[in-house]
Design a protein around this motif. Sequence first.
Motif, PDB file in Angstrom:
ATOM      1  N   PHE A 139       0.851  -1.730  -0.489  1.00  0.00           N
ATOM      2  CA  PHE A 139       0.495   0.184  -0.163  1.00  0.00           C
ATOM      3  C   PHE A 139       0.664   1.164  -0.118  1.00  0.00           C
ATOM      4  N   LEU A 140       2.765   1.510   0.659  1.00  0.00           N
ATOM      5  CA  LEU A 140       2.973   2.711   0.585  1.00  0.00           C
ATOM      6  C   LEU A 140       3.620   2.632  -0.152  1.00  0.00           C
ATOM      7  N   GLN A 141       3.918   1.076  -0.769  1.00  0.00           N
ATOM      8  CA  GLN A 141       4.369   1.351  -1.779  1.00  0.00           C
ATOM      9  C   GLN A 141       4.355   2.017  -3.508  1.00  0.00           C
ATOM     10  N   HIS A 142       2.909   1.575  -3.314  1.00  0.00           N
ATOM     11  CA  HIS A 142       2.076   1.749  -4.138  1.00  0.00           C
ATOM     12  C   HIS A 142       2.263   3.777  -3.977  1.00  0.00           C
ATOM     13  N   ILE A 143       1.800   4.372  -3.266  1.00  0.00           N
ATOM     14  CA  ILE A 143       1.389   5.755  -2.405  1.00  0.00           C
ATOM     15  C   ILE A 143       2.753   6.603  -2.766  1.00  0.00           C
ATOM     16  N   PHE A 144       4.162   6.160  -2.773  1.00  0.00           N
ATOM     17  CA  PHE A 144       5.631   6.669  -3.243  1.00  0.00           C
ATOM     18  C   PHE A 144       6.174   6.460  -4.669  1.00  0.00           C
ATOM     19  N   ASN A 145       5.487   5.951  -4.623  1.00  0.00           N
ATOM     20  CA  ASN A 145       5.283   5.564  -6.732  1.00  0.00           C
ATOM     21  C   ASN A 145       4.280   6.142  -7.422  1.00  0.00           C
ATOM     22  N   ASN A 146       2.940   6.719  -6.577  1.00  0.00           N
ATOM     23  CA  ASN A 146       2.005   6.752  -7.949  1.00  0.00           C
ATOM     24  C   ASN A 146       3.056   8.477  -8.006  1.00  0.00           C
ATOM     25  N   GLN A 147       3.025   9.450  -6.943  1.00  0.00           N
ATOM     26  CA  GLN A 147       3.247  10.778  -6.497  1.00  0.00           C
ATOM     27  C   GLN A 147       4.697  10.465  -7.546  1.00  0.00           C
ATOM     28  N   THR A 148       5.749   9.918  -7.672  1.00  0.00           N
ATOM     29  CA  THR A 148       7.184   9.557  -7.958  1.00  0.00           C
ATOM     30  C   THR A 148       6.798   9.783  -9.771  1.00  0.00           C
TER      31      THR A 148
END
Length: 180
Positions: A139-148
Amino acid sequence: MDISANFRMLALYNQRMNRQLLEVCQQLTNEQLQQNTNAFFPSVMAHWNHILFGDLIMLQRLVASRLVDIEPSTLEQLPNAKAVDDQFVSDLKGLSILRPLVDSIYVDITRSLKTSDCNNLVRYTTTEGKKIERNLTEFLQHIFNNQTHHRGQLTCVLSQLGLDFGCTDLPIIVPEGTRS
């Protein structure tokens, strides 16, 4: 580096990159912020709103999962992300208030994150109605990947507008790395 330290580093990176790009966007007129970019999102502000939407809706899902504690007074300052086409801010003034608040929440969440928390499950329904279950790491990986990912689109547009947005390298932006 353990996974919780990695997320602390990514939260700091996202916070600092958002601040850096927001400062660069201050050079644009309101007309330039709203003009058609012929990119994935129709304008610079639409790029910012999509990044903000992603962060807000994922934050709502995280809060609903009861895996994080966020002050109710902080949550009251955030708009409710309910639809993909939400436009939360129409100008940089509004973005300059909301973006740092959201970024600070993610930094705070990752500061209290322990590696043992990362296998906890987050259950939610997507905007398309699909039921999803992911562990907190995914879940957190998706958040930070999506922003990047979407900041990459934004930097392309800013580059085409002739703006220098500076270095985007993680080790430069977050020189302290995994240190808490």
